[in-house]
Design an enzyme around this catalytic site. Structure first.
Site, PDB file in Angstrom:
ATOM      1  N   HIS A 245       0.822  -1.204   0.000  1.00  0.00           N
ATOM      2  CA  HIS A 245       0.000   0.000   0.000  1.00  0.00           C
ATOM      3  C   HIS A 245       0.858   1.257   0.000  1.00  0.00           C
ATOM      4  O   HIS A 245       0.406   2.318  -0.401  1.00  0.00           O
ATOM      5  CB  HIS A 245      -0.882   0.033   1.258  1.00  0.00           C
ATOM      6  CG  HIS A 245      -2.117  -0.774   1.139  1.00  0.00           C
ATOM      7  ND1 HIS A 245      -2.099  -2.136   1.030  1.00  0.00           N
ATOM      8  CD2 HIS A 245      -3.427  -0.410   1.076  1.00  0.00           C
ATOM      9  CE1 HIS A 245      -3.343  -2.576   0.923  1.00  0.00           C
ATOM     10  NE2 HIS A 245      -4.159  -1.552   0.944  1.00  0.00           N
ATOM     11  N   SER A 246       2.071   1.123   0.515  1.00  0.00           N
ATOM     12  CA  SER A 246       2.924   2.293   0.694  1.00  0.00           C
ATOM     13  C   SER A 246       4.173   2.169  -0.162  1.00  0.00           C
ATOM     14  O   SER A 246       4.867   1.146  -0.124  1.00  0.00           O
ATOM     15  CB  SER A 246       3.296   2.422   2.173  1.00  0.00           C
ATOM     16  OG  SER A 246       4.524   3.102   2.315  1.00  0.00           O
TER      17      SER A 246
END
Lengths: 230, 226
Positions: free
Chosen positions: A10-11
């Site tokens: 996600h990051s």
């Protein structure tokens, strides 16, 4: 051609950081990242995953994903990929799984073996105490004694930690030998780390197979050289 | 008695619609409008039980779909849906991206090169979409997810396709109404999947945002044919 790894997170920072960590253990392995969305937000993007898969080499690709939609996006990418048989998704914790996968890939393991290496970190830790008496030291499958053995005292200050474990596991996974170190699988980086062996501890190495002698010498050489550490 | 419609199929005053690529593009355009119009409402629903990004993500994703449709106009309904799948998976960001992306992708695969969708094909495409969502998200009916809008829609579309005498609009309407009722039915449910499941019992009393957006999209399919 070594197996390539793709990190889906996600990051962007997590993906880049995890890849950086893996590269330290496995400098020759291609670790590609697909972190965050195309406009730099938290999230996952099929476009980024497909772009990473496109850049991957021809030796097979193992994907590691962090959670929720990252796993779903990775699965979706397999549906879109032109060569889905050359890609597998490992069900493993991102950081630990990636490092274990990178070490296995560095050692020349094939795609399925790299996937297994990643997934093995999720299992119970194997410690010598976990083996019932009388089992430790018996061959992995043969039941007969090892072809070669050796005992080596750890001389480096930090003893057995991540980098030495990666060196031992990486080298052994490329050899045609079954190797145990104090009862744990010598080709498993996480197995070796569970030994928690400090300076002065003795590693008892047992090896079976065509490269058994080389395997024992390999471990012995690394340990006696202190893994190149103080 | 009303006057018989053209070919005896649709009542007069309602032009018999063809679910072709023009309809598909209009459907997606109306879906994008619905996401923009209901953006704040979806954000509010998601704020109650999730991470409040659903309205934002869906609006952004469908605006990107509009750009892609303008850039490379598709030739078949299936091609339009595949383009949508790819774009949503790349631009939405959250879990709705791969879920809706898989739904549109499976629907596109189910339709193949079909130029005009008939009632059975629409029911089949909805079923394929629902199966894709279930496969990707691993949710079941009653988990308070978009599956709770899609499964009733699939069942209603199948029934209408069997009963409907070839009336494709009736199938679209049946699916949309069932999805809307299914979304409303998520209100009292306790979430068992996704971010909302962390709230446990506290998730009851709020509509699932994914079920709500699903109903909007299936309603837009009716609008495009009306």
């Amino acid at each position: 051609m070594t197996v390539s790894l793709v990190v889906v997170s996600h990051s962007e920072k997590i993906a880049d950081g995890a890849a950086e960590l893996a590269a330290q253990m496995a400098p020759d392995v291609q670790v590609l990242t697909a972190g965050g969305t195309t406009d730099g937000r938290i999230g996952t993007s099929l476009e980024k995953v497909l772009a990473a898969l496109d850049k991957a080499g021809s030796g097979g690709t193992v994907i590691l994903a962090d959670l929720g939609s990252a796993v779903m996006t990775a699965e979706s990418a397999l549906e879109f990929a032109e060569n889905p048989e050359e890609i597998v998704l490992a069900d493993a914790p991102l950081v630990e799984g990636l490092v274990a996968a990178a070490v296995a890939a560095q050692g020349g393991a094939d795609m399925q073996a790299v996937k297994r290496a990643a997934e093995s970190v999720g299992g119970p830790a194997r410690h010598p105490d976990d083996f019932p008496p009388g089992i430790v030291g018996e061959g992995p499958a043969t039941g007969k004694g090892p072809d070669f053995t050796g005992d080596f005292e750890l001389v480096n200050q930090a003893g057995m930690h991540a980098r030495p474990a990666a060196k031992i596991a990486g080298g052994l996974s490329a050899l045609d030998a079954e190797v145990t170190v104090n009862g744990v699988d010598g080709a498993s980086m996480t197995g070796l780390m569970t030994l928690a062996a400090g300076k002065g501890s003795v590693l008892h190495v047992e090896a079976w197979g065509a490269d058994a002698e080389r395997a024992v010498n390999y471990v012995g050489g690394l340990v006696q050289a202190g893994f190149g550490e103080p | 008695m009303g006057r018989a419609g053209a070919h005896g199929r649709a009542p007069l005053g309602r032009v018999a619609v063809a679910l072709d690529v023009t309809w598909a593009v209009k459907w997606l355009t109306l879906s994008a409008q619905a996401m923009a119009e209901h953006r704040v409402e979806l954000i509010e629903l998601d704020r109650a039980i999730g991470d409040s990004d659903h309205g934002e993500n869906m609006d952004r994703g469908f605006q990107a779909v509009l750009d892609k449709l303008a850039e490379a106009p598709p030739q078949t309904p299936g091609a339009a849906l595949k383009l949508t799948a790819m774009t949503l998976m790349s631009k939405v960001g959250g879990a709705a991206g791969p879920l809706y992306g898989t739904a549109f992708l499976r629907a596109a695969t189910s339709l193949g090169d079909t130029a005009e969708i008939d009632p059975a094909a629409w029911a089949g495409a909805l079923a394929a979409a629902r199966d894709g969502i279930v496969a990707r998200g691993k949710a079941e009916s009653g988990d308070k997810t978009m599956v709770d809008a899609w499964t009733p829609a699939v069942e209603a579309a199948r029934k209408a396709a069997l009963d409907g005498n070839g009336d494709v609009l009736a199938v679209l309407v049946a699916a949309a109404e069932a999805a809307e009722a299914g979304a409303v039915a998520t209100d009292p449910m306790v979430a068992r999947k996704g971010r909302a499941s962390y709230l446990g019992e506290r998730s009851a009393g709020h509509r699932d945002p994914g079920a709500a957006s699903s109903a909007l999209i299936l309603r837009a399919a009716v609008g495009a044919a009306a």
